[in-house]
Design a protein around this motif. Structure first.
Motif, PDB file in Angstrom:
ATOM      1  N   ILE A 196       1.134  -1.753   0.028  1.00 39.33           N
ATOM      2  CA  ILE A 196      -0.331   0.131   0.056  1.00 39.33           C
ATOM      3  C   ILE A 196       1.363   1.525   0.087  1.00 39.33           C
ATOM      4  O   ILE A 196       2.006   1.976   1.156  1.00 39.33           O
ATOM      5  N   PHE A 197       0.429   1.900  -1.179  1.00 39.88           N
ATOM      6  CA  PHE A 197       1.442   3.626  -1.059  1.00 39.88           C
ATOM      7  C   PHE A 197       0.712   4.633  -0.289  1.00 39.88           C
ATOM      8  O   PHE A 197      -0.478   4.437  -0.069  1.00 39.88           O
ATOM      9  N   LYS A 198       1.551   5.190   0.573  1.00 43.02           N
ATOM     10  CA  LYS A 198       0.057   6.338   1.525  1.00 43.02           C
ATOM     11  C   LYS A 198       1.339   7.647   1.404  1.00 43.02           C
ATOM     12  O   LYS A 198       2.586   7.789   1.018  1.00 43.02           O
ATOM     13  N   TRP A 199       0.808   8.506   1.769  1.00 45.36           N
ATOM     14  CA  TRP A 199       1.061   9.688   1.295  1.00 45.36           C
ATOM     15  C   TRP A 199       1.953  10.150   2.421  1.00 45.36           C
ATOM     16  O   TRP A 199       1.398   9.535   3.508  1.00 45.36           O
ATOM     17  N   LYS A 200       2.611  10.836   3.036  1.00 51.57           N
ATOM     18  CA  LYS A 200       3.471  11.146   4.227  1.00 51.57           C
ATOM     19  C   LYS A 200       2.869  11.979   4.786  1.00 51.57           C
ATOM     20  O   LYS A 200       2.144  12.802   4.160  1.00 51.57           O
ATOM     21  N   ASP A 201       2.886  11.600   5.910  1.00 52.25           N
ATOM     22  CA  ASP A 201       1.570  12.584   6.909  1.00 52.25           C
ATOM     23  C   ASP A 201       2.702  14.036   6.564  1.00 52.25           C
ATOM     24  O   ASP A 201       1.673  14.975   6.960  1.00 52.25           O
TER      25      ASP A 201
END
Length: 440
Positions: A196-201
């Motif tokens: 899963i790719f997710k944007w850095k917070d």
């Protein structure tokens, strides 16, 4: 003396043995591996029940996928091609994940992380750019890659790439248009069960200063997710969007102003004497030809599209206004030819009353005479418009006078409608579905 030299030699050899750096990154990786059977082709162990938040909502993950945090540093936005509907982008892509197989025990003397420059030595995510047309990494002087491995096994992979990306464009409001050009990054082979790719917070997208690609102005940045489902499974995807507003200054000077001036010049014929047919025709025809040629030039410089653009509306209506001025000119000529000459002949002897010639009034009537008025009308019954038009002797002149007012009024109404319909001063309907990123 010999014993001293032997002791010094042994100390030197020991120091070299203990302080010798790794001869290659392979040795460094072997040093880091806690698992002797490490295979860079296999994914690292995933996170059990990971806490993944997307757009403020927690994602229900039942498997144990590898979570990869993504962030971008946009170095510059290059050429934006309206014809090919693409744009160029140079950026630093950073990915971060945890690979427990690379964890190690840090001694006091060691740094907080170790560095690698060859990403082929370890497992890295299979990220690709789904809307890429062309692209390459940078190898000048040295490969622009960076890998940091922390004792916990957290890996930071940074690389610099240059891309040409497709950008679907809408030119309905051209040249007052806004375009949303995005960059999409997804996993090529691993479904959301595994990756899963997710944007850095924090600071998901950073940009360099003064990032305004001509002829656009960067007006906003947003991030979103673009999970895609196919017959092979669901794949993780992140995207960043750049809101670009076209700078209109150049078009005001080289498109709108010339056509507006030609429309104004076409109104000169309303002020010329209706008997000056030749001059009126020459001015009208030259103005019309110039407007058609200028409109063709302006429309030719616009991007091609199968629908009507805002600049097309401006060009066509400019031609219409000049054409209607020619129509008015034709009507005036026809009426002037059918009506008697408005030039007053010098009064003859028989036209004198009591042997004294009557002076002419401003409207051409003799003093003491009453202008011809329909029998059923009287000055009290005439409205203001009729009284005003009655000041002019011929019907042709009255048409010119009405045109002097009617054409500017209609042109002003057209401008109000045009600019209120196409100009987007507030910047509405732009990145409403994206998470806004501060970049100033």
């Amino acid at each position: 003396m010999a014993r001293v030299l032997l002791a010094a030699t042994l100390l030197m050899l020991l120091s070299l043995a203990w302080g010798e750096p790794f001869k290659s990154e392979d040795e460094l990786v072997k040093y880091l591996h806690t698992d002797p059977d490490y295979n860079k082709k296999l994914m690292p162990p995933g996170t059990k029940s990971p806490n993944v938040t997307i757009n403020g909502q927690r994602l229900n993950v039942t498997d144990e996928p590898v979570i990869v945090d993504v962030n971008l540093f946009v170095r510059y936005i290059g050429e934006i091609n309206d014809e090919n509907k693409d744009y160029q982008l140079s950026l630093t892509l950073r990915q971060s994940w945890v690979d427990e197989r690379l964890s190690y025990t840090k001694t006091v003397e060691e740094q907080d992380y170790v560095l690698l420059t060859d990403p082929s030595k370890i497992w890295v995510p299979d990220l690709f750019f789904s809307n890429e047309k062309e692209g390459h990494d940078h190898q000048l002087m040295t490969a622009n890659n960076l890998i940091r491995i922390e004792p916990s096994g957290k890996v930071l992979y940074s690389t610099r790439v240059s891309l040409k990306l497709s950008c679907p464009m809408d030119f309905v409001t051209y040249p007052m248009d806004k375009q949303i050009c995005s960059i999409r990054m997804a996993s090529y082979a691993h479904t959301t069960k595994n990756l899963i790719f997710k944007w850095k917070d924090e600071k998901a997208v950073e940009v360099a200063n003064s990032l305004d690609p001509s002829p656009y102005h960067l007006q906003g940045i947003g991030t979103d997710y673009c999970f895609s489902k196919t017959n092979t499974g669901e794949y993780s995807c992140v995207k960043a969007a750049f809101l670009l507003k076209r700078v209109i200054n150049n078009y005001l000077m080289h498109a709108y102003l010339p056509l507006s001036l030609l429309v104004l010049v076409s109104w000169i014929i309303f002020w010329l004497d209706e008997r000056s047919t030749g001059v009126r025709v020459i001015v009208a025809v030259i103005t019309f030809i110039a407007t058609v040629f200028e409109g063709s030039r302006v429309a030719g410089e616009a991007p091609h599209a199968s629908y009507t653009k805002a600049i097309d509306v401006w060009v066509n209506w400019s031609i219409f206004f000049v054409f209607f001025a020619i129509v008015e000119q034709v009507v005036v000529i026809l009426i002037s030819d059918k009506s008697p000459s408005s030039i007053k002949e010098p009064p003859a002897a028989g036209d004198e009353e009591g042997g004294v010639a009557l002076p002419l009034m401003e409207n051409g009537d003799k003093a003491g005479e009453v202008s011809e008025i329909p029998a059923a009308s009287s000055p009290a019954q005439q409205n203001l418009v009729s009284k005003w038009l009655s000041r002019y002797k011929t019907t042709a002149r009255r048409i010119d006078v009405v045109a002097r007012i009617l054409f500017p009024v209609v042109y002003v109404l057209f401008n109000l409608t045009y600019w209120s319909s196409y100009a987007d001063y507030e910047g509405i309907n732009t990145l409403s579905t994206y998470t806004k990123i501060s970049y100033n």
